[in-house]
Design a protein around this motif. Sequence first.
Motif, PDB file in Angstrom:
ATOM      1  N   GLU A 699       0.830  -1.210   0.000  1.00  0.00           N
ATOM      2  CA  GLU A 699       0.000   0.000   0.000  1.00  0.00           C
ATOM      3  C   GLU A 699       0.860   1.254   0.000  1.00  0.00           C
ATOM      4  O   GLU A 699       0.557   2.229  -0.703  1.00  0.00           O
ATOM      5  N   ALA A 700       1.945   1.227   0.757  1.00  0.00           N
ATOM      6  CA  ALA A 700       2.797   2.421   0.829  1.00  0.00           C
ATOM      7  C   ALA A 700       3.443   2.733  -0.512  1.00  0.00           C
ATOM      8  O   ALA A 700       3.661   3.906  -0.857  1.00  0.00           O
ATOM      9  N   ASN A 701       3.761   1.698  -1.281  1.00  0.00           N
ATOM     10  CA  ASN A 701       4.428   1.903  -2.564  1.00  0.00           C
ATOM     11  C   ASN A 701       3.483   1.761  -3.753  1.00  0.00           C
ATOM     12  O   ASN A 701       3.930   1.810  -4.907  1.00  0.00           O
ATOM     13  N   GLN A 702       2.179   1.591  -3.465  1.00  0.00           N
ATOM     14  CA  GLN A 702       1.152   1.448  -4.518  1.00  0.00           C
ATOM     15  C   GLN A 702       1.533   0.337  -5.502  1.00  0.00           C
ATOM     16  O   GLN A 702       1.479   0.512  -6.719  1.00  0.00           O
ATOM     17  N   ILE A 703       1.909  -0.809  -4.948  1.00  0.00           N
ATOM     18  CA  ILE A 703       2.364  -1.932  -5.756  1.00  0.00           C
ATOM     19  C   ILE A 703       1.173  -2.799  -6.164  1.00  0.00           C
ATOM     20  O   ILE A 703       0.309  -3.129  -5.336  1.00  0.00           O
ATOM     21  N   HIS A 704       1.138  -3.163  -7.434  1.00  0.00           N
ATOM     22  CA  HIS A 704       0.082  -4.056  -7.933  1.00  0.00           C
ATOM     23  C   HIS A 704       0.375  -5.475  -7.444  1.00  0.00           C
ATOM     24  O   HIS A 704       1.502  -5.964  -7.520  1.00  0.00           O
ATOM     25  N   LYS A 705      -0.662  -6.149  -6.961  1.00  0.00           N
ATOM     26  CA  LYS A 705      -0.475  -7.487  -6.393  1.00  0.00           C
ATOM     27  C   LYS A 705       0.094  -8.478  -7.404  1.00  0.00           C
ATOM     28  O   LYS A 705       0.795  -9.418  -7.022  1.00  0.00           O
ATOM     29  N   TRP A 706      -0.246  -8.294  -8.683  1.00  0.00           N
ATOM     30  CA  TRP A 706       0.209  -9.239  -9.704  1.00  0.00           C
ATOM     31  C   TRP A 706       1.582  -8.867 -10.286  1.00  0.00           C
ATOM     32  O   TRP A 706       2.066  -9.548 -11.172  1.00  0.00           O
ATOM     33  N   SER A 707       2.191  -7.805  -9.785  1.00  0.00           N
ATOM     34  CA  SER A 707       3.494  -7.403 -10.330  1.00  0.00           C
ATOM     35  C   SER A 707       4.656  -8.029  -9.573  1.00  0.00           C
ATOM     36  O   SER A 707       5.806  -7.891  -9.991  1.00  0.00           O
ATOM     37  N   ILE A 708       4.376  -8.703  -8.469  1.00  0.00           N
ATOM     38  CA  ILE A 708       5.443  -9.261  -7.637  1.00  0.00           C
ATOM     39  C   ILE A 708       6.171 -10.377  -8.393  1.00  0.00           C
ATOM     40  O   ILE A 708       5.553 -11.269  -8.976  1.00  0.00           O
ATOM     41  N   GLN A 709       7.508 -10.301  -8.380  1.00  0.00           N
ATOM     42  CA  GLN A 709       8.306 -11.360  -8.963  1.00  0.00           C
ATOM     43  C   GLN A 709       9.594 -11.525  -8.153  1.00  0.00           C
ATOM     44  O   GLN A 709      10.023 -10.613  -7.441  1.00  0.00           O
ATOM     45  N   ILE A 710      10.174 -12.708  -8.270  1.00  0.00           N
ATOM     46  CA  ILE A 710      11.425 -12.986  -7.576  1.00  0.00           C
ATOM     47  C   ILE A 710      12.521 -13.040  -8.637  1.00  0.00           C
ATOM     48  O   ILE A 710      12.382 -13.718  -9.660  1.00  0.00           O
ATOM     49  N   ASN A 711      13.583 -12.278  -8.432  1.00  0.00           N
ATOM     50  CA  ASN A 711      14.646 -12.122  -9.428  1.00  0.00           C
ATOM     51  C   ASN A 711      15.894 -12.848  -8.936  1.00  0.00           C
ATOM     52  O   ASN A 711      16.360 -12.633  -7.807  1.00  0.00           O
ATOM     53  N   ARG A 712      16.469 -13.669  -9.786  1.00  0.00           N
ATOM     54  CA  ARG A 712      17.658 -14.441  -9.445  1.00  0.00           C
ATOM     55  C   ARG A 712      18.861 -13.840 -10.170  1.00  0.00           C
ATOM     56  O   ARG A 712      18.827 -13.669 -11.396  1.00  0.00           O
ATOM     57  N   PHE A 713      19.929 -13.545  -9.423  1.00  0.00           N
ATOM     58  CA  PHE A 713      21.117 -12.967 -10.039  1.00  0.00           C
ATOM     59  C   PHE A 713      21.942 -14.081 -10.680  1.00  0.00           C
ATOM     60  O   PHE A 713      22.295 -15.072 -10.034  1.00  0.00           O
ATOM     61  N   ASP A 714      22.206 -13.899 -12.008  1.00  0.00           N
ATOM     62  CA  ASP A 714      23.025 -14.853 -12.750  1.00  0.00           C
ATOM     63  C   ASP A 714      24.424 -14.253 -12.876  1.00  0.00           C
ATOM     64  O   ASP A 714      24.640 -13.329 -13.669  1.00  0.00           O
ATOM     65  N   PRO A 715      25.407 -14.773 -12.098  1.00  0.00           N
ATOM     66  CA  PRO A 715      26.751 -14.167 -12.141  1.00  0.00           C
ATOM     67  C   PRO A 715      27.452 -14.358 -13.468  1.00  0.00           C
ATOM     68  O   PRO A 715      28.301 -13.537 -13.844  1.00  0.00           O
ATOM     69  N   LEU A 716      27.121 -15.423 -14.201  1.00  0.00           N
ATOM     70  CA  LEU A 716      27.764 -15.651 -15.498  1.00  0.00           C
ATOM     71  C   LEU A 716      27.312 -14.611 -16.519  1.00  0.00           C
ATOM     72  O   LEU A 716      28.098 -14.152 -17.348  1.00  0.00           O
ATOM     73  N   LEU A 717      26.044 -14.242 -16.461  1.00  0.00           N
ATOM     74  CA  LEU A 717      25.516 -13.260 -17.400  1.00  0.00           C
ATOM     75  C   LEU A 717      25.495 -11.857 -16.811  1.00  0.00           C
ATOM     76  O   LEU A 717      25.201 -10.885 -17.525  1.00  0.00           O
ATOM     77  N   SER A 718      25.775 -11.746 -15.503  1.00  0.00           N
ATOM     78  CA  SER A 718      25.743 -10.458 -14.797  1.00  0.00           C
ATOM     79  C   SER A 718      24.402  -9.752 -15.007  1.00  0.00           C
ATOM     80  O   SER A 718      24.345  -8.561 -15.343  1.00  0.00           O
ATOM     81  N   THR A 719      23.336 -10.507 -14.813  1.00  0.00           N
ATOM     82  CA  THR A 719      22.002  -9.948 -15.015  1.00  0.00           C
ATOM     83  C   THR A 719      21.028 -10.569 -14.034  1.00  0.00           C
ATOM     84  O   THR A 719      21.282 -11.645 -13.462  1.00  0.00           O
ATOM     85  N   TRP A 720      19.938  -9.866 -13.805  1.00  0.00           N
ATOM     86  CA  TRP A 720      18.847 -10.390 -12.996  1.00  0.00           C
ATOM     87  C   TRP A 720      17.875 -11.146 -13.912  1.00  0.00           C
ATOM     88  O   TRP A 720      17.421 -10.602 -14.912  1.00  0.00           O
ATOM     89  N   VAL A 721      17.569 -12.377 -13.581  1.00  0.00           N
ATOM     90  CA  VAL A 721      16.597 -13.176 -14.339  1.00  0.00           C
ATOM     91  C   VAL A 721      15.300 -13.194 -13.545  1.00  0.00           C
ATOM     92  O   VAL A 721      15.255 -13.750 -12.434  1.00  0.00           O
ATOM     93  N   PRO A 722      14.235 -12.556 -14.072  1.00  0.00           N
ATOM     94  CA  PRO A 722      12.976 -12.517 -13.314  1.00  0.00           C
ATOM     95  C   PRO A 722      12.196 -13.830 -13.447  1.00  0.00           C
ATOM     96  O   PRO A 722      12.138 -14.431 -14.521  1.00  0.00           O
ATOM     97  N   PHE A 723      11.633 -14.254 -12.328  1.00  0.00           N
ATOM     98  CA  PHE A 723      10.769 -15.432 -12.314  1.00  0.00           C
ATOM     99  C   PHE A 723       9.375 -15.005 -11.843  1.00  0.00           C
ATOM    100  O   PHE A 723       9.253 -14.364 -10.785  1.00  0.00           O
ATOM    101  N   PRO A 724       8.363 -15.304 -12.628  1.00  0.00           N
ATOM    102  CA  PRO A 724       7.011 -14.869 -12.230  1.00  0.00           C
ATOM    103  C   PRO A 724       6.562 -15.569 -10.961  1.00  0.00           C
ATOM    104  O   PRO A 724       6.928 -16.718 -10.700  1.00  0.00           O
ATOM    105  N   SER A 725       5.788 -14.863 -10.171  1.00  0.00           N
ATOM    106  CA  SER A 725       5.262 -15.434  -8.935  1.00  0.00           C
ATOM    107  C   SER A 725       3.765 -15.682  -9.083  1.00  0.00           C
ATOM    108  O   SER A 725       3.135 -15.224 -10.036  1.00  0.00           O
ATOM    109  N   LYS A 726       3.209 -16.398  -8.113  1.00  0.00           N
ATOM    110  CA  LYS A 726       1.783 -16.714  -8.105  1.00  0.00           C
ATOM    111  C   LYS A 726       1.216 -16.364  -6.733  1.00  0.00           C
ATOM    112  O   LYS A 726       1.707 -16.850  -5.701  1.00  0.00           O
ATOM    113  N   ARG A 727       0.220 -15.473  -6.708  1.00  0.00           N
ATOM    114  CA  ARG A 727      -0.445 -15.153  -5.433  1.00  0.00           C
ATOM    115  C   ARG A 727      -1.271 -16.374  -5.020  1.00  0.00           C
ATOM    116  O   ARG A 727      -2.156 -16.815  -5.758  1.00  0.00           O
TER     117      ARG A 727
END
Length: 891
Positions: A699-727
Amino acid sequence: MKPRYQLTALALVLLMMGLVVSQVAAVPGQPLGLYGNVTAPVADVVVATIPGVTCAKAFPVSNGQYGMNGEAKVPADDNGTTTIKEGGQAGDTVSVFVDPASSSPIAFEGGLRALNVSSSATQAVSISFALSAGSPVPASISPPAPAYQRVTATGTVTPSATVRINWGDNLNSPSCSLTTAGQTGAFTAVHDYTAAGNFTVTAIAYKAGYAAALNSQSIGVSMTAAAPTATATATSTPTATATPTATSTPAATATATATGTPAPTATATAAPTATATSTPTATATFTPVPGPGGGLIPQDPAATATTEPTATATATATATTTPTATATATATATATRTPTATATATLVPGVPTPTTTSTPTATPTPVPGVPTPTATRTPTATPTAILAPTPTATATAAPTATATAAPTPTATLPPGVPTPTATSTPIPTPIPLADIEGATIEEAVQILENATDQQAADIFEQLGQEKASSILQGMGSVKAGSILEEMGSVKAGSILDEMGSVKAGSIIANVNTAKASDVLSEVNPHKAGAILEELPTTKVTEIVQVMDQDKLIERLPEMSSEKLFEIPAQVLFDAMPKVSVEQLAFEVPPTIDPNLPPPTAVQISPTLAIYTVAGTQGLAWAKLVGSPPPLDQVLAKFTQSLADVQVSVEDLTGKPEGAPDFASGQVVSAFFRIDIENAEPGDISAAHVTFFIEKSWLEANQIHKWSIQINRFDPLLSTWVPFPSKRISEDPERIYYSAVLPGFSVFAITGSKELQEQVFQVANLTITPSSVEGEQDVTIRAMVTSSSPQREVYPATLWLNDTVEATHLVQVNAGETVPIEFVVRKPVGTYSVRVERLLGQFVVGPPPTVTPTPASKTGLILGIVFGVLGLLAIVGIAAWLLLRKRVRPSA
């Protein structure tokens, strides 16, 4: 007996044996017996259908199983009836289902087979029907046709669905009906029984997305028909002219609306005339009753003369008032004439001419094989005429019209035309807004309950929201729904915003789907979600199919996840392509192997905990972590057995060194690290993580419930890989989510005000093979395309029966299309498949078993064997006789 006669007799015996054995081919082969477990929220029956066979089979479900009593048998085709298919044949695929949308196919083969059936349907169709029997019809003589009795089944299905009716007089014949109930759910089917007896009629109903239903009724059939009655039918054919006279004065009335103070005048003209032309004649037609197969059953006709057509005259008077008023008077004169008719009997060839006299009975010439009927004739005829009185004409006035004028207009009509009478049309009494505003809620409810829907809607449009809401809440839901349909959607939405969600839901349930969608689109999203929660799932599904996608994205997350997942997945997929599929697809959490010990935890510091897992099993889910926040639990599926696996969970204060920043709009909720020891990355087939988000942070950040995702850092690619979540659930303080990961690393939980754009499209799902026997490899493939302008990593995940099976990462360059593939080997059962938004299925049957050779082939083989033996016997005997003749000593 002489040798040559012995030889002939033996040959004939062997030939007859070959013929008899070969007749085995004319009987049905071995049926397919089925049994197995049924996994479904709603399951009363399991249905089996065969291509080209109208008759379906339904087997009851008891304690989550079917066919355990050995009665779940799918019949085989009788190959002796080549023009009719009664059951399964080699090469047929039998569809077995609780819900036809989740069918379990199985190849037809005689013998007993295990087949588990699953379905996600949460609602079942309901079916009811009644049977009515017509009069028995005796056998006809020419052309030959058997006696029969026609039975009609009339019923309803909710919702409208496919209906298969088995009439029960021969379960292995096509004595079945296939029909589809109309939009109202009503259906009708007929069947002609050609043998007497008591029969059980069963009706099976099914529809995609619903569990099938079964109903049965019994009926007694009799072939005894009453003796036919000799009757004749006379049809009146108008050929003469008659002029009816209107005997009553038509009361012509006028409808006018006048305004102004001058006295209006009205002038109307009308000249009603009525002319009927007819000189009827009556023809008696002997109409045979159709029998089975097109045969005719002679019936003696009845003589009846029809009445003269009605002659109608219409007079219209138009009155013009001053200042502006028009009165229209319409007078309709209806002349009804009873004709004088002459009846001429036209007979059907082959049917005897009935004798009609002035007495009430007639004796027709007997028809061979048909009981001699008794003819009853009324009135007395000579015999071909039916006399009637001279026609008279009766004029009636219609319609009554109403004029509202001040003063009442006066119609001046031509001589001979009756003066029209002008009266007032009832107009709903206006309801002053002040009366409603000054009334109590109870008084206002009573007034508006008795008003028309439009009147009430007009009042509500002018009332303040608070009072309008209180009044509507006090009204009956049906009446309130009717009023809501007449209101503007904006006003209706504002009223529902002030109302309790339970009452608002009961009102919306009585509003048509399109209007309900429009109104809920104007309701505050949080309140709209609460209202949707109160609606039946079928109504919510209908609304989802018509509501705008952006409106759905605002409102559906305000429903509970449990209610959301009751909506068919494909409906959600189609309605919201912008949304991550994992937020729309139901999941069954992985089942932890109960034989594995739970992890033990050691809290090293406030930010670090270490868990020890004593042992794992190959292809089994093990629990690794039970805390700390924001983690709820972490599960992993290992590819092999391991011992003393250690998992460390560390809460991080910020992103790791070398990790890039997140895109603008992405807000980070938490950073944490999960590391594993005594196991290699390849030892983990998939990980399943459950975590939570504080509602206060959303509520404080006005975040949409369906926008939540968990991001895994890939050190080989030096990037964040997003993984969709499920409420998956909520409580007053937290929202819980799940996510599927390919392994462990540093993670960040993020959210945003708007949903992230979907850059991957997955298509062309193939499952090879779709049916296997025993635990064999099944390959599941699809193609993934990236619409991103840069290289992305796609987390490919395979779901079987709504549970994660495996996952791996696929690198996709900008605009590139690459394949993804999974190979699985599963035990006996039926498996639903999901890859992204694509759905499929495969079946694993029991290992192949030796089955008896079909009877038809057995008969053919035995026939050939006996034929060969017979031929050899003939040759042997002939050789023996010839040899004996040569060695016989001379006398």
